[in-house]
Design a protein around this motif. Structure first.
Motif, PDB file in Angstrom:
ATOM      1  N   PHE A 766     -13.486 -78.617   8.308  1.00 12.55           N
ATOM      2  CA  PHE A 766     -12.508 -78.787   7.222  1.00 12.55           C
ATOM      3  C   PHE A 766     -11.482 -77.672   7.342  1.00 12.55           C
ATOM      4  CE2 PHE A 766     -16.383 -80.778   5.729  1.00 12.55           C
ATOM      5  CZ  PHE A 766     -15.932 -81.979   5.211  1.00 12.55           C
ATOM      6  N   VAL A 767     -10.192 -78.094   7.226  1.00 12.01           N
ATOM      7  CA  VAL A 767      -9.084 -77.159   7.408  1.00 12.01           C
ATOM      8  C   VAL A 767      -8.378 -76.990   6.069  1.00 12.01           C
ATOM      9  CG1 VAL A 767      -6.968 -76.676   8.685  1.00 12.01           C
ATOM     10  CG2 VAL A 767      -8.841 -77.922   9.806  1.00 12.01           C
ATOM     11  N   ALA A 787     -14.192 -84.899   7.360  1.00 12.13           N
ATOM     12  CA  ALA A 787     -14.414 -83.894   8.404  1.00 12.13           C
ATOM     13  C   ALA A 787     -13.924 -84.409   9.749  1.00 12.13           C
ATOM     14  CB  ALA A 787     -15.898 -83.534   8.495  1.00 12.13           C
ATOM     15  N   VAL A 788     -13.348 -83.524  10.528  1.00 14.29           N
ATOM     16  CA  VAL A 788     -12.905 -83.833  11.886  1.00 14.29           C
ATOM     17  C   VAL A 788     -13.937 -83.289  12.867  1.00 14.29           C
ATOM     18  CG1 VAL A 788     -10.471 -83.887  11.303  1.00 14.29           C
ATOM     19  CG2 VAL A 788     -11.495 -81.733  11.964  1.00 14.29           C
ATOM     20  N   SER A 789     -14.235 -84.073  13.900  1.00 11.62           N
ATOM     21  CA  SER A 789     -15.272 -83.664  14.850  1.00 11.62           C
ATOM     22  C   SER A 789     -14.722 -82.793  15.965  1.00 11.62           C
ATOM     23  CB  SER A 789     -15.946 -84.906  15.447  1.00 11.62           C
ATOM     24  OG  SER A 789     -14.983 -85.725  16.092  1.00 11.62           O
ATOM     25  N   GLU A 790     -13.438 -82.938  16.271  1.00 16.49           N
ATOM     26  CA  GLU A 790     -12.850 -82.124  17.329  1.00 16.49           C
ATOM     27  C   GLU A 790     -12.473 -80.750  16.787  1.00 16.49           C
ATOM     28  OE1 GLU A 790     -12.552 -82.923  20.489  1.00 16.49           O
ATOM     29  OE2 GLU A 790     -13.461 -84.889  20.182  1.00 16.49           O
ATOM     30  N   ARG A 791     -12.323 -79.778  17.721  1.00 16.68           N
ATOM     31  CA  ARG A 791     -11.894 -78.439  17.307  1.00 16.68           C
ATOM     32  C   ARG A 791     -10.379 -78.310  17.425  1.00 16.68           C
ATOM     33  NH1 ARG A 791     -16.735 -77.210  19.866  1.00 16.68           N
ATOM     34  NH2 ARG A 791     -15.727 -76.666  21.844  1.00 16.68           N
ATOM     35  N   GLN A 807      -7.324 -71.615   7.321  1.00 20.92           N
ATOM     36  CA  GLN A 807      -8.736 -71.248   7.447  1.00 20.92           C
ATOM     37  C   GLN A 807      -9.533 -72.518   7.720  1.00 20.92           C
ATOM     38  OE1 GLN A 807      -9.900 -69.449   3.724  1.00 20.92           O
ATOM     39  NE2 GLN A 807     -10.254 -71.407   2.714  1.00 20.92           N
ATOM     40  N   VAL A 808     -10.667 -72.352   8.422  1.00 15.58           N
ATOM     41  CA  VAL A 808     -11.473 -73.498   8.843  1.00 15.58           C
ATOM     42  C   VAL A 808     -12.919 -73.245   8.436  1.00 15.58           C
ATOM     43  CG1 VAL A 808     -12.166 -74.953  10.783  1.00 15.58           C
ATOM     44  CG2 VAL A 808      -9.921 -73.844  10.806  1.00 15.58           C
ATOM     45  N   ARG A 809     -13.574 -74.311   7.995  1.00 15.71           N
ATOM     46  CA  ARG A 809     -14.992 -74.266   7.666  1.00 15.71           C
ATOM     47  C   ARG A 809     -15.731 -75.293   8.499  1.00 15.71           C
ATOM     48  NH1 ARG A 809     -14.600 -75.225   1.373  1.00 15.71           N
ATOM     49  NH2 ARG A 809     -12.854 -76.469   2.149  1.00 15.71           N
ATOM     50  N   SER A 820     -13.495 -69.428   7.505  1.00  9.52           N
ATOM     51  CA  SER A 820     -13.161 -68.362   8.441  1.00  9.52           C
ATOM     52  C   SER A 820     -12.188 -67.397   7.784  1.00  9.52           C
ATOM     53  CB  SER A 820     -12.536 -68.956   9.700  1.00  9.52           C
ATOM     54  OG  SER A 820     -11.287 -69.566   9.373  1.00  9.52           O
ATOM     55  N   LEU A 821     -11.962 -66.307   8.432  1.00  8.39           N
ATOM     56  CA  LEU A 821     -10.937 -65.380   7.965  1.00  8.39           C
ATOM     57  C   LEU A 821      -9.580 -66.062   8.070  1.00  8.39           C
ATOM     58  CD1 LEU A 821     -12.123 -62.079   9.675  1.00  8.39           C
ATOM     59  CD2 LEU A 821     -12.374 -62.724   7.269  1.00  8.39           C
TER      60      LEU A 821
END
Length: 1581
Positions: A766-767, A787-791, A807-809, A820-821
């Motif tokens: 999640f972004v 949710a997205v499966s790719e990075r 930020q990404v979780r 994330s930070l």
């Protein structure tokens, strides 16, 4: 002693304010101005303190800043009522205020000085006149004070004189007259600690740093220790941060030991950083710690130690690497180690080391006390960082099988004068049977003798030890015992002294830093008072083994020390019985043993001293003997929880109503094993514990029990089974957020997978994003709901030219992790660059020692043109940015590559760049550092073709987790098409099967195992490899029976013929057809067949071969659908050779049925050059004979041979041509005969002799050089000489042509070359060459240079000596020693004389020369014969006579004695001659009856030789003869000279001359005519 302090304290600089620095003076002045301890205050305090008086010190000057002239002087001494000094009043040390104010000592002093001065300036102005008026009175006071000091000094010296006269007072323990003081210095300065120590005998002083003795020799130039006149000093040169420590000086003599302490603080000189930076501050503000000099330190702990396991007695080291940024020169953080939150100090059990970047803790000798949670704490000016891990210590192996483990944590409680309570903790392991109790041992410090304190084991984990000697220190240990035996002893306790607690506190206070408090001592009570009754008597501890009483001393005491009597009585009675009847106890504690369990007792105590026994105390309540402390109840429900793949978290309910609980022991067991192992060996006092060291995938159950001093509880109920695997948790936050593409209203982001995924696959990301306006971030907004499966993800609906943060979780089945930070701030503007954007999602797989595989995804932003290639960069992780280098020079088309030629163990990082027609684009994010190491257990993909011809790729992983999966890829893209490939997975193995192998399947196949540490492998299926596999597959589909060996033929015993082959594998259903010339043959008389299906050996044998058996032999095999055949063609010469060999083997078989030769006749040459003919025979018996023949003539018969198999020999000692011939040995008995022949003629004999010559040549000694009187001789010795030996002498590599001057020859085993009259032309290299039919052997010697000069000089000397020896004068015939003759007779003696030139002859009598006259006639005829005649002998003729012959070559003499006896005159003449051998005989005119005249001394004459002009040749010849004899006896030819035949002859003649002559009787019986003419005896040497 007077109340004033001793003179040596008054006048020592340590107590003079002039000795202090300005900073110290400033602090003292401030303290005097503001201290609450004024003179009046001190006096009043002294009045209130039970007889304590404080005297003023008149020797100290008043402060000149004092505004009041009447102000009392400050006091610095504490005295008792007898004015005995018992201490000093020292102001509280304020040096640590820097930590509170942030100011340095100097700055703070300056501020206070300024404030004090401003505050007192007005007082100075108003009191100036008063100060002047009182100046004169102050001078008078100072003068009086000086006179008083002088008087006190004289009194003190007088007292010290009488003290020294008293021998008893001379011996005393060390005392610190002046103690070392603490110092704070700058770095690189020197500091000196000094002290003054008194004591007799002179104390030995040792300096310590943090309790470690200092050795100046170990650190040359760093420390300097001096001791002069009781003043001891320690000088530390160029202080640095490591010198900041507590220093202790210890003084010791026979009377005791005393220590004093001082601290040294080393500060960094601020000029090294920046003089313009603000002063360092350490004040803690609301925001946080303030950094030093404005620098914020960042501390990172890496290379951490993990959960560790050890065993008692081992050594363990824990270490972490600490990175502090920025790295300041020589900056040292504060590094501390904790165990279970208790700070550790250096000791013999724990050693700590800081190397500048690594902190290490070494546990030198593990014990269970060392088990616990270890924490490293690194503190800087900006804060601190910690890291913790648990250390488990297992029990050492028991000395006796089944014995319990050792107790632990032995401590000493309530130590008193003669009484100490020892406490310990019970071990977790009882050895399989319950512990019966414990034995407590004590050992006096300084000795090694352990004494057991209790006779019977005690079960209670505390025991009172009594009977100690007051003032002595002890250590204790505990041993557990069960029915199998006694455990190992525990770790010893800390030393503890048996003394009064008040005395201990007082002693502890003497060595502690000054606190500014006055020492208070109790007032001495009056004499002769009976002490009162003790107070507060109570039972502090009661068990079934003992009861402990404690009380307080009475309020008043007598003059001597108070002691106590303890009394008891059974409850309900009034009959008191004294317990300690013999000796009263000194301590207000007492342990009573031997009480009846279950009975109730009351107790009371009386005090006593010399004045009497006091009243008893109030009795205690009735106390029943028994354990008052109950064993705790079993803990409650135990709940295990998954933690990691090797640990489980165990929690439980605490024991109910447990008193004095020590902790809990946890045990675990694999389900079904029924074997319980302790999870901890040191009790834990919490209800939750992490059990480490478990086996992944196994199921465990756990149980817990509680521990207190009374014992160990029952086990709790077993927990439910739990499988050991990592617990599922939400993943850690992603990191490394970057922008891959940017357009006007959207941005494509990429990030890296979290380092911890929580034990389950990540299901999506999640972004969130937020706008940043003028540096102020706004609120977060969700960019995606699903949710997205790719990075990678495109965030839309953004505003152009606005700044955003993201930020990404990550999420898994356990939930969504923390975000994330926030990323860096990115500007949303459309990219217009022509080159591509950065590649992303770099992954590393298949890491090996020298290679790895790098994968990436192409950039989202293509640029102006499509991407047409990639470049990969590499560098070492520690290398600077300039170290980046390319892996490939040509652009890669694929999005993966294998990087090779890596250095094993080195860490690398990688990045990728994409290119298009416009150029190379942006670089990707750098990967995490990865070491080039093959992980243990790593396996590779294995290709396999089964029996049905199916081709498959197989991979096995040994470190899988329950959640692991195999992911197969082709060209690193996951395989989804199952039409060509099918996947099968079973357990830890997986394989991919090719359904229809073809060119479409060419590529790189890889397998990745998820939820592991990167287990992966790849296999490249190339066109050549595919072709090879298809061939193998075809062979498997249409199989043939594999053969280990094709059809072959061999000969067996009796010449039988065997045809055989061996198949690799054949079943029981296999069959064979035997074909000869296309015709199947079968079993019969001629053919014998055998088929061993276990070994696959197929064979056919024939007794013999006939011409009809020539042809082709074939074996045809069939096993199911598999077939094979093998043929062998035997025709022509091949068949004839095989048939001939078969016949020979047949004959050989029958030959060996009787006596026969195993090895036929042969020869060998021994090192002694003896030729041995030998043969090895077999199948012998006693009747067998062996006949030796030469040229058909029998020469030897060996019969009755006592062996069945052995060696026959014939030795030829000195072989020559006559030994040539044909030798034959015939073995014969009733079973038959066998013959062996050896031809030793022509070439055979020549070969034998060549071998003999070779042995002779190898035995030759190196060529030697010797000199003779004829010239120079070269020689060598051989062990044996043969006349057939061919020897060639060489000079300068040319054969020597022999002549009269140069000759060669052989004497015995000596081969020599003689050079007569050598000249310089003869110098050079000589060699002797032995011919052996092969390469020959050559011995060389260099006759030139010094060797020639020495040999030539020796030749000249020997030549001259020979000439001199041949020509010197000599008396050739012997004279008698003594001649006895009657008076009146005539005496005639004649001897032979030789020499050239003719010698001169002189006769002597009694050493005087005599001349010829009528009475004594002397003659010398023909130059050979000298005669001596006395016509008529009378008594005057008696005496010693000598003949002296002399020429230019030498002199020789002969002596004889004449004795004349009285008798009747006789007309006969007695003549004496010497024969050829030098024996004395009678002359021709002597009558026969006179020949019986007594004659003595007939042995050979003695010679007196003078020094000749040349050395005697005889000596040289004797030496040569000796060497010759030694050579013949010892066979050591290297040290023997050569002798020719003439020399041998002369030596023999000389030997004859040395034999004794015949005696007188033999001479008298010789016939008179045997010496008709005197003959000279020729003596030559």
């Amino acid at each position: 002693m007077s109340g004033s302090i001793p003179f040596y304290q008054k006048h020592h600089l340590h107590y003079d304010r002039g000795y202090r620095s300005k900073e110290t003076q400033s602090k003292v002045s401030q303290y005097q101005a503001s201290s609450r301890y004024s003179a009046s205050g001190s006096a009043s305090a002294a009045t209130r303190s039970r007889g304590l008086n404080v005297s003023s010190h008149s020797g100290l000057k008043e402060s000149r800043l004092s505004p009041s002239p009447k102000r009392a002087k400050p006091t610095y001494l504490a005295v008792d009522k007898d004015n005995q000094i018992i201490g000093y009043v020292v102001p509280i040390f304020r040096g640590s205020q820097e930590f509170a104010t942030g100011l340095s000592d100097t700055e703070e002093a300056r501020v206070r000085d300024t404030a004090a001065y401003m505050a007192r300036r007005d007082l100075f102005t108003s009191g100036l006149e008063m100060e002047r008026s009182e100046l004169s009175s102050r001078k008078e006071t100072m003068r009086e004070s000086a006179e008083r000091i002088t008087l006190n000094k004289r009194i003190h010296e007088h007292e010290e004189h009488f003290k020294r006269m008293n021998e008893d007072s001379l011996m005393h323990a060390p005392e610190f007259v002046i103690k070392p003081r603490s110092h704070t210095v700058w770095e690189k300065q020197c500091v000196r600690l000094h002290c003054t120590v008194s004591g007799w005998p002179d104390p030995r002083v040792v300096w310590y740093k943090n309790n470690v003795a200092l050795d100046p020799l170990a650190n040359p130039g760093k420390y300097k220790i001096e001791s002069r006149y009781s003043v001891h000093s320690l000088e530390i040169n160029k202080c640095d941060f490591d010198d900041t420590a507590q220093y202790r000086v210890s003084a010791m003599n026979a009377q005791g030991e005393l220590s004093a302490f001082a601290s040294v603080v080393v500060k960094r000189f601020k000029g090294e950083i920046d003089e313009f930076l603000p002063a360092p501050r350490r004040a803690i503000t609301e925001v946080g710690p303030v950094s030093e000099y404005g620098i914020t330190f960042q501390t990172h702990i890496v290379d951490k130690f993990g959960v560790s396991f050890g065993r008692e007695g081992e050594t363990m080291s824990l270490g972490c690497t600490v990175i502090i940024y920025p790295a300041l020169h020589r900056y040292q953080p504060e590094v501390e180690w904790y165990r279970d939150d208790v700070l550790l100090s250096p000791s013999k059990w724990t050693h700590m080391h800081w190397s500048g970047d690594r902190a290490t803790l070494t546990l030198t000798h593990l014990n269970k006390e060392d088990e616990g949670l270890y924490t490293l704490r690194v503190t800087t000016k900006s804060g601190y960082e910690t890291y913790s891990a648990y250390v488990f210590v297992r029990d050492a192996d028991a000395e006796v099988e089944g014995a319990p483990a050792a107790p632990l944590d032995v401590r000493c409680l309530d130590a008193n004068k003669d009484y100490i309570i020892v406490a310990w903790k019970q071990p977790a392991v009882d050895g399989g049977s319950s512990i019966l109790g414990y034995f407590v041992d004590r050992c006096e410090v300084g000795t090694t003798h352990w004494i057991q304190c209790n006779d019977t084991p005690v079960k209670f984990a505390r025991f009172p030890v009594t009977g100690l000697v007051e003032g002595r220190s002890y250590i204790f240990r505990v041993r557990a015992v069960n029915k199998s035996g006694i455990s190992r002893p525990s770790r010893v306790s800390e030393p503890v002294a048996a003394m009064d607690p008040a005395d201990r506190a007082r002693m502890r206070g003497t060595s502690a830093p000054w606190t500014g408090q006055i020492i208070v001592t109790e007032e001495e009570p009056a004499e002769g008072i009976v002490p009162g009754k003790p107070l507060d008597l109570q039972v502090t501890e009661a068990t079934k083994n003992y009861v402990v009483l404690s009380w307080k001393p009475p309020g008043e005491k007598g003059l001597e020390g108070v002691m106590y009597y303890v009394e008891k009585c059974v409850s309900g009675t009034d009959s008191w019985q004294r317990v300690n009847t013999e000796i009263p106890v000194k301590s207000p504690r007492f342990a009573l043993f031997d009480l009846a369990e279950g009975k109730a007792y009351r107790f009371r105590v009386r005090c006593c001293n010399s004045a009497g026994v006091g009243e008893p105390s109030d009795p205690t309540e009735a106390t029943t003997v028994g354990d008052k402390l109950d064993i705790p109840s079993a803990p409650g429900k135990v709940i295990p929880t998954r933690n990691t793949d090797t640990s489980v978290v165990v929690s439980w309910e605490a024991s109910r109503d447990a008193k004095e609980l020590v902790g809990y022991y946890i045990e675990g067991s694999i389900v079904g094993s029924n074997v319980w192992e302790p999870c901890n060996n040191k009790p834990v006092n919490v209800t939750r514990f992490i059990c480490h060291g478990l086996i992944t995938g196994e199921k465990y159950v756990f149980r817990v029990r509680a521990v207190n001093a009374a014992g160990i509880s029952q086990f709790s109920q077993e927990s439910e089974a739990v499988e050991v695997k990592a617990a599922i948790a939400s993943p850690a936050p992603p990191y490394g957020i970057t922008v891959l593409e940017c357009v006007r209203d959207s941005m494509v982001l990429a990030w890296k997978q979290p380092t911890f995924i929580g034990g389950a696959d990540i299901t999506g990301y999640f972004v969130d994003y937020r706008e940043v306006i003028d540096g102020v971030p706004g609120k977060w907004h969700e960019a995606n709901i699903k949710a997205v499966s790719e990075r990678a993800y495109r965030v839309s609906d953004l505003k152009e030219n606005k700044k955003y943060q993201f930020q990404v979780r990550a999420a898994n089945m356990a939930g969504v992790g923390i975000p994330s930070l926030p990323s860096n701030t990115f500007l949303c503007e459309e990219w217009t660059i022509a080159v591509p954007g950065p590649p992303y999602d770099l992954q590393i797989r298949e890491v090996r020692n020298d290679s790895l595989v790098l994968l990436w995804k192409p950039p989202v932003y293509q640029g102006r043109d499509p991407v047409n290639g990639f470049y990969v960069d590499i560098k070492e992780a520690d290398a600077p940015e300039e170290a980046w280098r390319g892996v490939n020079t040509k652009a890669l088309e694929k999005t993966y590559t294998k990087i090779k030629d890596l250095k094993e163990g080195e860490k690398y990082v990688f990045r990728v760049r994409a290119q298009n027609k416009a150029g190379v684009g942006k670089v990707s994010d750098v990967t995490e550092p990865v070491p080039a190491l093959t992980k243990p257990g790593t396996k590779e993909i294995v290709v396999d073709v089964d029996d049905d011809g199916v081709i498959s790729l197989n991979f096995e992983c040994g470190n899988m987790t329950p959640d692991s999966k195999f992911v197969w890829s082709k060209n690193y893209e996951e395989i989804t098409d199952t039409s060509r490939l099918s996947t099968e997975t079973k357990g830890t193995k997986s394989k991919v099967v090719f359904n229809r192998p073809g060119e479409e399947d060419i590529g790189v196949y890889s397998c990745l195992v998820t939820h592991t540490d990167g287990a992966s492998s790849s296999y490249t299926l190339s066109e050549e490899e595919l072709k090879r596999l298809l061939e193998i597959s075809h062979d498997h589909k249409f199989p043939i029976i594999p053969l280990k060996s094709d059809l072959a033929v061999e000969l067996l015993e009796k010449g039988r013929v065997r045809f055989w082959l061996q198949a690799e594998k054949i079943s029981n259903n296999g069959r064979v057809d035997y074909v000869f010339n296309d015709n199947v043959v079968s079993q019969g008389e001629k053919y014998k067949m055998n088929f061993d299906k276990n070994t696959g050996v197929i064979e056919m044998t024939m007794e013999s071969l006939t011409p009809a058996d020539e042809g082709t032999y074939t074996f045809q095999l069939q096993d199911g659908k598999a077939t094979n055949q093998s043929s062998l063609v035997l025709i022509g010469d091949v068949f004839k050779q095989l048939q001939k060999e078969s016949e020979f083997q047949r004959k050989e078989y029958f030959r060996k049925q009787g006596p026969h030769f195993i090895e036929y006749l042969s020869w060998e040459v021994t090192p002694e050059c003896c030729v041995v003919l030998k043969c090895k025979v077999g199948n012998m018996k006693k009747e067998t004979s062996a006949q030796w023949h030469k040229d058909r003539h029998q020469i030897k018969v060996d019969e009755h041979l006592g062996f069945a198999e052995g060696v026959l020999k014939l030795e030829i000692a000195q072989i020559s041509k006559k030994d040539a011939g044909v030798y034959e040995v015939i073995l014969k008995d009733d079973r038959g005969q066998d013959t062996s022949t050896l031809n030793l003629t022509d070439q055979g004999f020549k070969d034998l002799m060549n071998e003999v010559f070779s042995v002779i040549a190898n035995s030759s000694t190196p060529l030697k050089i010797t000199s003779t009187d004829e010239g120079i001789r070269l020689y060598t010795f051989v062990s044996y000489y043969n006349d057939l030996l061919q020897v060639t002498w060489h000079y300068k590599d040319s054969a020597i042509a022999f002549s009269d001057r140069i000759k060669s020859g052989v004497v015995g085993e000596q081969l020599w070359l003689q050079i007569k009259e050598p000249t310089e032309k003869d110098m050079g290299k000589y060699a002797i060459e032995f011919y052996d039919g092969k390469g020959g052997l050559r011995r060389t010697v260099d006759l030139s240079g010094q060797a020639f000069d020495d040999a030539f000089a020796e030749f000249q000397r020997l030549k001259a000596a020979a000439i001199a020896e041949r020509n010197r004068a000599r008396v050739a015939g012997g004279l008698p020693d003594v001649v006895t003759i009657q008076e009146g007779k005539a005496l005639n003696l004649t001897c032979n004389i030789s020499g050239n030139p003719v010698p001169e002859v002189t006769w002597l009598k009694n050493d005087r020369e005599i001349t010829s006259d009528e009475h004594c006639i002397l003659k010398f005829e023909s130059g050979k014969f000298a005669s001596f005649t006395i016509t008529g002998v009378n008594t005057s003729d008696s005496g010693k006579y000598s003949i002296l012959v002399k020429n230019k070559y030498g002199t020789e003499s002969g002596d004889f004695t004449v004795e004349v006896t009285e008798g009747t005159p006789d007309l006969g003449v007695t003549s004496y001659w010497t024969d050829e051998e030098g024996n004395v005989v009678f002359g021709p005119n002597t009558p026969k009856e006179k020949m019986k005249t007594s004659l003595t001394g007939t042995k050979m004459q003695k010679r007196k030789e003078s020094v000749s002009k040349a050395s005697t040749v005889k000596n040289v010849e004797d030496r040569e003869q000796g060497k010759k004899n030694e050579a013949q006896n010892d066979r050591n030819p290297g040290e023997v000279g050569a002798l020719d035949s003439d020399q041998t002859k002369e030596a023999r003649v000389d030997l004859i001359n040395q034999t004794l002559p015949v005696d007188q009787s033999e001479a008298s019986e010789q016939p008179a005519d045997s010496a008709e003419k005197p003959e000279a005896v020729a003596e030559t040497t």
